[in-house]
Every structure is written in C-alpha cells, then in structure tokens.
Design an enzyme around this catalytic site. Structure first.
Site, PDB file in Angstrom:
ATOM      1  N   SER A  15      24.574  -6.757 -66.704  1.00 52.01           N
ATOM      2  CA  SER A  15      25.862  -7.327 -66.317  1.00 52.01           C
ATOM      3  C   SER A  15      25.958  -8.830 -66.590  1.00 52.01           C
ATOM      4  O   SER A  15      25.013  -9.586 -66.350  1.00 52.01           O
ATOM      5  CB  SER A  15      26.112  -7.072 -64.828  1.00 52.01           C
ATOM      6  OG  SER A  15      27.331  -7.679 -64.429  1.00 52.01           O
ATOM      7  N   LYS A  66      32.075   3.491 -57.843  1.00 51.68           N
ATOM      8  CA  LYS A  66      33.417   3.006 -57.503  1.00 51.68           C
ATOM      9  C   LYS A  66      34.186   3.960 -56.590  1.00 51.68           C
ATOM     10  O   LYS A  66      34.988   3.519 -55.770  1.00 51.68           O
ATOM     11  CB  LYS A  66      34.213   2.728 -58.776  1.00 51.68           C
ATOM     12  CG  LYS A  66      33.665   1.563 -59.587  1.00 51.68           C
ATOM     13  CD  LYS A  66      34.532   1.252 -60.785  1.00 51.68           C
ATOM     14  CE  LYS A  66      33.968   0.078 -61.574  1.00 51.68           C
ATOM     15  NZ  LYS A  66      34.848  -0.310 -62.698  1.00 51.68           N
ATOM     16  N   GLY A 129      35.559   7.232 -62.395  1.00 51.37           N
ATOM     17  CA  GLY A 129      36.018   6.099 -61.610  1.00 51.37           C
ATOM     18  C   GLY A 129      36.631   4.982 -62.428  1.00 51.37           C
ATOM     19  O   GLY A 129      37.597   4.342 -62.001  1.00 51.37           O
ATOM     20  N   ALA A 130      36.099   4.733 -63.626  1.00 44.88           N
ATOM     21  CA  ALA A 130      36.645   3.668 -64.467  1.00 44.88           C
ATOM     22  C   ALA A 130      38.074   3.973 -64.874  1.00 44.88           C
ATOM     23  O   ALA A 130      38.944   3.094 -64.864  1.00 44.88           O
ATOM     24  CB  ALA A 130      35.768   3.480 -65.704  1.00 44.88           C
ATOM     25  N   ARG A 151      35.552  15.915 -70.810  1.00 46.61           N
ATOM     26  CA  ARG A 151      34.651  17.047 -71.048  1.00 46.61           C
ATOM     27  C   ARG A 151      34.933  18.170 -70.060  1.00 46.61           C
ATOM     28  O   ARG A 151      34.946  19.340 -70.415  1.00 46.61           O
ATOM     29  CB  ARG A 151      33.206  16.565 -70.942  1.00 46.61           C
ATOM     30  CG  ARG A 151      32.160  17.620 -71.194  1.00 46.61           C
ATOM     31  CD  ARG A 151      30.783  16.978 -71.206  1.00 46.61           C
ATOM     32  NE  ARG A 151      30.587  16.101 -70.056  1.00 46.61           N
ATOM     33  CZ  ARG A 151      29.577  15.273 -69.925  1.00 46.61           C
ATOM     34  NH1 ARG A 151      28.681  15.169 -70.887  1.00 46.61           N
ATOM     35  NH2 ARG A 151      29.455  14.522 -68.846  1.00 46.61           N
ATOM     36  N   GLU A 154      39.177  20.470 -65.860  1.00 51.11           N
ATOM     37  CA  GLU A 154      39.765  20.524 -64.521  1.00 51.11           C
ATOM     38  C   GLU A 154      39.806  19.137 -63.872  1.00 51.11           C
ATOM     39  O   GLU A 154      40.758  18.797 -63.170  1.00 51.11           O
ATOM     40  CB  GLU A 154      38.969  21.497 -63.641  1.00 51.11           C
ATOM     41  CG  GLU A 154      39.572  21.717 -62.262  1.00 51.11           C
ATOM     42  CD  GLU A 154      41.019  22.177 -62.310  1.00 51.11           C
ATOM     43  OE1 GLU A 154      41.793  21.769 -61.416  1.00 51.11           O
ATOM     44  OE2 GLU A 154      41.390  22.932 -63.240  1.00 51.11           O
ATOM     45  N   LYS A 155      38.798  18.337 -64.119  1.00 51.40           N
ATOM     46  CA  LYS A 155      38.772  16.974 -63.570  1.00 51.40           C
ATOM     47  C   LYS A 155      39.912  16.148 -64.161  1.00 51.40           C
ATOM     48  O   LYS A 155      40.573  15.382 -63.446  1.00 51.40           O
ATOM     49  CB  LYS A 155      37.422  16.327 -63.879  1.00 51.40           C
ATOM     50  CG  LYS A 155      37.146  15.036 -63.142  1.00 51.40           C
ATOM     51  CD  LYS A 155      35.723  14.565 -63.411  1.00 51.40           C
ATOM     52  CE  LYS A 155      35.416  13.275 -62.667  1.00 51.40           C
ATOM     53  NZ  LYS A 155      34.037  12.802 -62.938  1.00 51.40           N
ATOM     54  N   TYR A 212      31.384  -3.096 -72.606  1.00 52.26           N
ATOM     55  CA  TYR A 212      31.239  -4.262 -73.473  1.00 52.26           C
ATOM     56  C   TYR A 212      29.794  -4.338 -73.938  1.00 52.26           C
ATOM     57  O   TYR A 212      28.925  -3.593 -73.475  1.00 52.26           O
ATOM     58  CB  TYR A 212      31.658  -5.546 -72.763  1.00 52.26           C
ATOM     59  CG  TYR A 212      30.860  -5.856 -71.506  1.00 52.26           C
ATOM     60  CD1 TYR A 212      29.728  -6.667 -71.561  1.00 52.26           C
ATOM     61  CD2 TYR A 212      31.231  -5.332 -70.274  1.00 52.26           C
ATOM     62  CE1 TYR A 212      28.990  -6.947 -70.431  1.00 52.26           C
ATOM     63  CE2 TYR A 212      30.497  -5.610 -69.132  1.00 52.26           C
ATOM     64  CZ  TYR A 212      29.374  -6.412 -69.217  1.00 52.26           C
ATOM     65  OH  TYR A 212      28.645  -6.679 -68.088  1.00 52.26           O
ATOM     66  N   GLY A 234      35.393  -4.264 -73.930  1.00 52.72           N
ATOM     67  CA  GLY A 234      36.004  -4.617 -72.658  1.00 52.72           C
ATOM     68  C   GLY A 234      35.570  -5.946 -72.072  1.00 52.72           C
ATOM     69  O   GLY A 234      35.730  -6.155 -70.855  1.00 52.72           O
TER      70      GLY A 234
END
Length: 262
Positions: A15, A66, A129-130, A151, A154-155, A212, A234
C-alpha cells in the site's frame, strides 16, 4: 501530538497509503503515524477495537474486509449505507463511524481524467466489496446503463437488483460493446486478469483498473493487446479516496498532485 492512523487489510504491504497521508499531513503541519496492519477476518473486530481503544484517530479498510467492517461500526454515513461497504473509520461523539470514500474518489478521478460516464455504457467486472463501494457514485452520474460481469452470476444479480439501472452480463456474452470497462476484481493481486473480450471494445473504449501498481498490469496489458489506447490504473482513485478520508478525519481538504499519466 501524533495522530495514529492505520490501514487494515490483507494484503497491505504494497500500500501507498502511508506515503499519501504523510504528504497530506505535511500540507497542514500535522504529525501522523500511519500503520499497515495485516489482519485476518477472524481478528478484524478485535484489532480495530484495540486500535481505537488505544487512541487511534482514524483508519482505512481495504480488501478483503470492506464488507466485514460494517459489523464493527456503531453508525454509518449515508455513503456507507448506500454502498453497504466501509473503507474509512472515524470517531464521532464517542461512537465508531464507517464511511465509504471509494465511489466519490473514483468519480473525482474520472473528472480529473475527463472520463465521461454520463449517458455512457459501462461494464464492471467483479461484484465484491470494491465494486459495491463505487456503484452508487457511478450510478449518480447517470450513465446510460451499467452491466456487471462476475464469475458467480448470482452474486452479480443480487448486486444489480439492489442498485437500479444495472443488470448482469451473462458469461461470455459478446453481443455488447461498452464505452468504459472497469476491473473491480482482485485477480491482479495474484497476477491474473478477468476475461476481456474484443467484442466488448469500441474504438474509443476506456479501460480502468481499480487496482494500481503491479496488480493493475495483467488487465491493462490485456486491454492494450486488444488495441485499447486509453488505459488507467487506480492510482488516481487511491489519492482521491484518501483525500476524502483525510478530510473526514481532520476537516481539512488536501491538495492532490498526480503525474499526467496516472
């Protein structure tokens, strides 16, 4: 005094958040200590509570926590409620609040890069989450349509159903082309890329990876091999979402400086 800040996630060692927030803090003469805390899902609640109980001033949450961070908070901002994910934690009136600055950070980066989303056809790869974090802010720009490719279909269906003006792109559907393609998966952290079909691409298509650095390269390289001329990692989003988190913690708006190609 030294303000204690932290990033909770797995992985976190890559990070750039400590450097970014140090730069912001220097603009205002603040002294900060920004820690990178790698943590499992089972430890997340206790580690966050320990951090704030020992004087922590603010924290960021990154993948894969997240969504799990929602359960740790006492209150949620409107942005966090809409996204149903949290990337920023802060204390207000003795309570732990969760916010989400990812969506606004992405939109601000798009504005800086002059990437149009209004009345545009957008494809988002991923439904974790992103993607949850950016979807409400993207929808607020009033695109023509957003399709979600994941992938696990359903999600993607569940996310599209609660978001409005979204639907699901069925696996290997190559009958649609898009103005903007966004990779919201974490596959790049493992040196992989989600599918990218030539039929999804127009001559002017813009490709953007929420990751990124090295994590963005597998997807962006695949796009360039298919002839895409406008590709972005990003890093700009990272700076913009960080600036919004810094503003939440300190009530100061830092200046953001990025190279032209980021």
């Amino acid at each position: 005094m030294t303000y204690q800040l932290a990033l909770f996630g797995d992985p976190v060692k890559h990070s750039l958040s400590p450097q970014i927030h140090q730069g912001f803090a220097q603009q205002f003469g603040f002294d900060i200590d920004y820690q990178l805390i790698q943590v499992s899902a089972a430890e997340l609640r206790s580690r966050i509570n320990d951090f704030f109980n020992s004087g922590g001033h603010g924290a960021n949450i990154t993948i894969p926590h997240k969504q799990a961070a929602l359960a740790v908070t006492d209150q949620l901002t409107e942005r966090a409620q809409q996204a149903a994910v949290v990337n920023t934690l802060f204390i207000k009136d003795g309570q732990l609040w969760g916010d989400n600055t990812d969506g606004a950070g992405l939109v601000n980066d798009f504005k800086q890069k002059q990437i149009q989303t209004h009345n545009q056809r957008i494809l988002i790869l991923g439904a974790g989450g992103a993607v949850k974090g950016i979807l409400p802010a993207l929808l607020a720009t009033k695109p023509e349509h957003i399709r979600i490719y994941n992938r696990t279909i359903e999600k993607a269906r569940q996310l599209a159903a609660r978001s409005g003006n979204c639907d699901v792109l069925i696996k290997d559907d190559t009958t649609h082309a898009f103005d903007v393609l966004i990779n919201g998966t974490s596959l790049g952290h493992h040196g992989q890329s989600p599918p990218l079909h030539p039929e999804w691409i127009k001559p002017h298509t813009i490709v953007y990876d929420l990751s990124y650095g090295e994590a963005a390269q597998p997807f962006l390289k695949k796009a360039m091999q298919l002839g895409v001329t406008k590709t972005f990692a990003g890093l700009g989003m990272l700076h913009h979402q960080a600036a919004l988190a810094f503003e939440r913690w300190f009530n100061r708006v830092p200046k953001i400086t990025l190279p032209n190609n980021n």
